[in-house]
Design an enzyme around this catalytic site. Structure first.
Site, short mmCIF file in Angstrom:
data_model
loop_
_atom_site.label_atom_id
_atom_site.label_comp_id
_atom_site.label_asym_id
_atom_site.label_seq_id
_atom_site.Cartn_x
_atom_site.Cartn_y
_atom_site.Cartn_z
N GLY A 110 0.90 -1.09 0.12
CA GLY A 110 0.10 0.07 -0.01
C GLY A 110 0.81 1.19 -0.07
N CYS B 221 -13.25 4.61 -28.58
CA CYS B 221 -14.50 5.35 -28.53
C CYS B 221 -15.38 5.49 -27.28
CB CYS B 221 -15.34 4.40 -29.62
SG CYS B 221 -14.61 4.46 -31.35
N GLY C 95 3.44 -3.57 -3.93
CA GLY C 95 3.29 -3.91 -5.39
C GLY C 95 3.72 -2.50 -5.94
N ARG D 224 -5.86 3.46 -15.53
CA ARG D 224 -6.04 4.21 -14.36
C ARG D 224 -6.76 5.40 -14.30
NH1 ARG D 224 -2.03 5.79 -12.04
NH2 ARG D 224 -2.57 5.65 -9.84
C1 LIG Z 1 -2.99 -5.21 -4.22
C2 LIG Z 1 -2.67 -5.57 -2.88
C3 LIG Z 1 -1.20 -5.44 -2.48
C4 LIG Z 1 -0.36 -4.43 -3.02
O1 LIG Z 1 -0.93 -3.11 -2.88
P1 LIG Z 1 0.21 -2.00 -3.43
O2 LIG Z 1 -0.48 -0.84 -3.09
O3 LIG Z 1 0.32 -2.23 -4.70
O4 LIG Z 1 1.31 -1.93 -2.69
C5 LIG Z 1 -1.03 -6.14 -1.43
N1 LIG Z 1 -1.70 -7.09 -0.84
C6 LIG Z 1 -2.73 -7.36 -1.06
C7 LIG Z 1 -3.70 -8.34 -0.62
C8 LIG Z 1 -3.58 -6.87 -2.30
O5 LIG Z 1 -4.67 -6.99 -2.83
#
Ligand SMILES: *Cc1c(COP(=O)(O)O)cnc(C)c1O
Length: 441
Positions: A261, A366, A300, A337
């Site tokens: 996150g 479109c 991520g 996004r």
């Molecule tokens: C999407 C997700 C993440 C990664 O989140 P980021 O904001 O990209 O770091 C981690 N854990 C779970 C369970 C997720 O669904």
């Protein structure tokens, strides 16, 4: 809400402070780690996702360094970008993986990742997916991050049938507000994710009593693109309260997983570094007596986001009554996004020329929602290249074939070399399955 920061005034990226590291002006315009984007466009065409291996390594290493000296595992949340070459690079650095489907499991295995380093998240795991995870590499994945009572029973059944013991953690919903976009807040109590804080204890008791389940950890994930670290600390404290309650009942928690996150810079956000946001969290973790547990994370976006950009070519400049459109060959099917979250990304000319004017940068799809950037001051002409920055996460992994557009090519810049890591999808590739069905009639 940094995901939805619509501009009301025209904006122009500061070329001396671009959010992607290792991207800078060179003799032939913008270059990533010394490789001119114009050369990449010439060689591979556009639209093309371009990633910096150096930035990927640095981003992953910054987590490893922040956790050095303690038992830890950084599980890259691969839904952010699941290209096999990127997974391989991270696996080579010791990354674990946070997966959400059997498809992602197959990708980790194909990239040479260690099944034992996999955690499996997601609210709707199916029997076949659970089976594949229990069988992965023979001894199965590291942990199921369980998100409901139904899922717990399902995992237990599948494990019993296979004569296995499934390692489980519960994704507990700590009910904290990450103050991010509603679509990417995941830890509030009326959210589809995780198990409610109040019911977690009972689920842990059930799991601990089963011969086919083994409690190994606890996890949470409160949201994405989080800039203010306070919600992480709030989640940590709530989760540790639960851990301590479990331990009083004799339920052993081996690992603590705080999820992912951490946000990145799209425009002017100034997120803490992994070391900065983790220092107080780890201090609290240790102070509350949990320092000997394995500390896990699932980042991520903060691993891949600023390591990537989307390169496109201006097809048409079109002046409407009160707006000037810059129509490029990338679109919402390549980078969803903006259409999905109203998200902002910097868009810069690879080599600016002429006077700057205010443009809406849009794709050829479109849909009026098919825009990449609004009210951008750009010095561009038809045929010029544009780079959409901070595009490494939730870019290619969300791409579709809408409008029967082939998905973009992906290239990796590594030590001055450019490598194609996914060829551009052709129309033949897109039609193949349907042609086969036609011919089978
Ligand atoms: C999407 C997700 C993440 C990664 O989140 P980021 O904001 O990209 O770091 C981690 N854990 C779970 C369970 C997720 O669904």
């Amino acid at each position: 809400m940094s995901e939805a920061s619509h501009s009301t005034h025209p904006t122009r990226a500061d070329r001396s402070r671009l959010p992607n590291p290792h991207l800078a002006d060179g003799p032939a315009g913008l270059a990533l780690d010394g490789v001119a984007l114009a050369d990449i466009a010439r060689q591979f065409g556009t639209p093309t996702y371009v990633y910096s291996a150096r930035a990927l390594r640095e981003n992953f290493a910054s987590y490893q360094q922040a956790l050095a000296g303690r038992k830890h595992r950084v599980c890259y949340a691969m839904k952010a970008n699941s290209n096999l070459s990127i997974l391989k690079l991270l696996a080579g650095m010791g990354a674990g993986f946070d997966i959400v489907s059997a498809g992602e499991l197959a990708r980790v295995l194909a990239a040479g990742g260690d099944p034992a380093g996999i955690v499996f998240s997601g609210v709707g795991k199916q029997v076949a997916e659970i089976e594949a995870a229990l069988n992965a590499g023979g001894s199965g994945i590291g942990c199921f991050n369980v998100e409901s009572a139904t899922e717990l029973a399902r995992i237990e059944q599948v494990a019993a049938r296979l004569g296995k013991r499934a390692p489980v953690s519960f994704r507990v919903n700590p009910d904290v507000d990450p103050k991010t976009h509603p679509y990417i807040s995941t830890g509030l109590k009326d959210n589809k994710f995780g198990v409610a804080f109040g019911t977690a204890i009972d689920l842990y008791r059930r799991a601990a009593a089963s011969a086919h389940l083994k409690v190994v950890g606890i996890d949470c994930h409160i949201g994405s693109q989080i800039i203010d670290p306070a919600p992480f600390m709030e989640a940590l404290d709530k989760m540790l309260d639960l851990v301590e309650q479990l331990e009083r009942e004799g339920i052993v928690i081996e690992h603590f997983d705080l999820g992912g996150g951490l946000g990145i810079t799209y425009r002017d956000e100034a997120p803490p570094t992994p070391a900065q946001y983790l220092a107080p969290i780890l201090a609290r973790f240790d102070a509350r007596g949990h320092g000997s547990k394995t500390f896990m994370l699932e980042p991520g976006r903060s691993i891949v986001g600023n390591a990537g950009l989307l390169l496109s070519t201006v097809q048409v400049i079109k002046q409407a009554a009160s707006k000037r459109f810059c129509i490029v060959d990338a679109a919402m099917n390549d980078y969803m996004r903006p259409a999905m979250y109203g998200a902002y990304s910097e868009i810069v000319e690879v080599a600016p020329q002429g006077d700057a004017a205010v443009h809406d940068v849009v794709g050829p799809v479109c849909e009026s929602g098919d825009w990449l950037g609004r009210d951008r001051l750009l010095a561009v002409a038809e045929g010029d290249l544009l780079a959409l920055l901070s595009a490494g996460a939730y870019g290619m992994s969300m791409a579709s074939n809408y409008n029967t557009r082939g998905r973009a090519a992906e290239v990796l810049v590594d030590a001055g070399q450019v490598r194609l890591i996914r060829r551009r999808e052709t129309i033949d590739m897109q039609l193949a399955d349907e042609l086969a069905a036609l011919q089978a009639r």
